[in-house]
Design an enzyme around this catalytic site. Structure first.
Site: not given
Ligand code: AHR
Length: 513
Positions: A47, A194-195, A263, A318, A367
């Site tokens: 990103e 995205n999101e 995450y 992600e 990432q």
């Molecule tokens: O990966 C960091 C951020 O995490 C991304 O920009 C977003 O999609 C997520 O909340």
């Protein structure tokens, strides 16, 4: 009487479960109907965030650091070595603020913008569409473009598709040619925002589903027999309502994949240091990493309800560990170190993806470089490869291999009265060769496993291991090889029975030779 006692003892010993001896039995089976593990499960994500693009991948054509069209050569090589199958770009949250036309044409003429999500820094757009897609060609990776829905328009989106995919005779194809690229890149993977429940526009699932239908209707690829692969922005972790609404409201002919983001962390509000963590924090992180199994099970149940033939894929675009940034670095840059804890996250997550590969067809580690659970970190001319990188390299054996389902009961990893499965396994077969990846997340206890390979007629295997003295160990620019992959021969393979002892917090990959 004596004989009877002996007999009872023998029977007892015979029937005592292996677990009694501190040993776990794992059965590997060959099932012709088992899915292929898509190599795209091993995908990445870069990103415009912190030092992921600028000062990470892209150092500029004039840099002293050896580069190809501005991208550092050491990183290109490292990514090729892990056979990077795809790369998602330009975000993340950045994607829904990105106007792709800002990033084409002569670099000196490109407008600057403010990167509103990540540190409020100036983005000069010097790394744009051509830079990214040419890099993907160089890497042999499929590009996955995440397009702007939150602050863009249908026209802007479809013009981007025309620009990168249409051969000639359209306004955008001609513009691409003017900018020096004769042939189209033929990009297949497209994220529709995205999101969208958060940084993409704080939308409800119902509102986004309708918007998605509108965008997807106008997505046309002239070159590929219209085989664009459209991915709907997916749920945040256990937001099952989100998946339910997308699956219910989006007609099948408009969608190929539904995304999911999850995450791993200690606590979202109190993430703790990437390197200085205790047992409690390690256990919590592993709990959120293993939660991926429940997430995939439950999102899959919903998808199965609307799509029993599994025509729509689950795309975990992600995932990874998220901690506090390194001291003294910009909090908006998400720069963190990477320890054996991250190797554990990578090992168990990828085993889950492999085992669920009938529905999970793509994953993107967040990432690639200098951000979150990166595979590489850079400092000027120096670059180091993280423990996570090594796991990805070890697991390349599974790319596009056929899954071998595993059946076993994991021993427990216990902390403060709570338990997690200590051992995680996945296996596959490619070109007749069997490959097995095993992870022991227990921070203190080794675990012995016995794998029944009789059905597969395996006679000869080699193995590698990733482990270290302390969970907190990591590679630094002064000691970049503290953690590296080593050969492992502490296993026995006799008549289809493989036995090995996994050290605490270790990843072992066995390959048939
Ligand atoms: O990966 C960091 C951020 O995490 C991304 O920009 C977003 O999609 C997520 O909340």
């Amino acid at each position: 009487m004596k004989n009877k006692l002996l007999f009872t003892l023998l029977i007892g010993v015979f029937f005592i479960p292996n677990a009694f001896f501190g040993q776990t039995s794992i059965k590997l089976t060959k099932n012709e109907d088992a899915p292929q593990i898509s190599k795209h499960i091993y995908g990445h994500f870069a990103e415009h965030l912190g030092r992921a693009i600028y000062d990470g991948l892209y150092v500029g054509e004039d840099s002293k650091i050896p580069n190809t069209d501005g991208v550092r050569n050491d990183l290109i090589k490292a990514l090729k070595d892990i056979q990077i199958p795809n790369l998602r770009w330009p975000g993340g949250c950045f994607a829904d603020t990105y106007h792709w036309m800002d990033g084409i044409g002569p670099k000196e003429d490109r407008p600057s913008i403010v990167n509103a999500w990540w540190g409020g820094v100036t983005e000069d757009n010097s790394f744009g569409t051509h830079d990214f897609l040419n890099l993907c060609e160089e890497l042999g990776a499929e590009p996955y473009l995440a397009a702007n829905v939150g602050s863009g328009t249908v026209k802007e989106f479809t013009d981007w598709i025309q620009y990168v995919n249409h051969a000639e005779g359209s306004p955008m194809a001609e513009l691409r040619k003017e900018n020096g690229k004769e042939e189209p890149w033929n990009v297949k993977y497209w994220g529709v925002g995205n999101e969208m429940w958060g940084c993409g526009g704080n939308m409800t699932a119902e509102f986004y589903a309708n918007l998605y239908r509108q965008y997807a209707t106008f997505m046309t690829s002239w070159e590929n027999d219209n085989n664009l692969y459209r991915i709907a922005s997916g749920a945040n972790q256990d937001d099952y309502h989100w998946t339910e609404v997308l699956m219910r409201d989006i007609p099948k002919h408009l969608i190929e994949g539904v995304a999911l983001h999850s995450y791993s962390y200690v606590e979202w509000q109190n993430k703790g240091s990437a390197t200085d963590f205790n047992e409690e924090q390690y256990f919590s992180t592993m709990k959120t990493a293993l939660f991926m199994q429940e997430l995939i099970d439950k999102h899959t149940d919903i998808m199965d309800k609307y799509d029993p033939k599994k025509e729509i894929d689950l795309i975990v675009d992600e995932w990874g560990g998220w901690y506090e940034v390194e001291e003294g670095t910009n909090p908006g840059f998400l720069y963190q170190q990477n320890t054996m804890r991250d190797a554990m996250i990578a090992g168990v997550t990828l085993n889950i993806f492999n085992n669920e590969s009938d529905r999970v067809k793509m994953g993107n580690l967040a990432q690639t470089v200098n951000v979150l659970q990166a595979v590489a970190l850079t400092e000027g001319e120096k670059m180091l490869l993280t423990p996570t990188y090594h796991v990805l390299k070890m697991y390349t054996v599974h790319h596009d291999a056929q899954l071998l389902p595993v059946v076993f009961d994991s021993p427990e990893y216990t902390h403060n009265g709570e338990t997690l499965p200590a051992v995680s396994v996945s296996a596959s077969q490619k070109d007749e060769n069997v490959n097995i990846s095993i992870v022991n997340i227990d921070s203190e206890k080794e675990n012995t496993v016995e794998i029944d390979l009789a059905e597969l007629e395996v006679n000869n295997m080699t193995a590698t291991i990733l482990t270290s003295e302390n969970l907190q160990d990591h590679n630094t620019f002064d000691n970049p090889e503290k953690i590296k992959v080593s050969g492992f021969d502490d296993f026995k393979l006799r008549r289809g029975n493989l036995k090995l002892t996994l050290p605490p917090f270790s990843v072992v990959v066995l390959e048939e030779k």
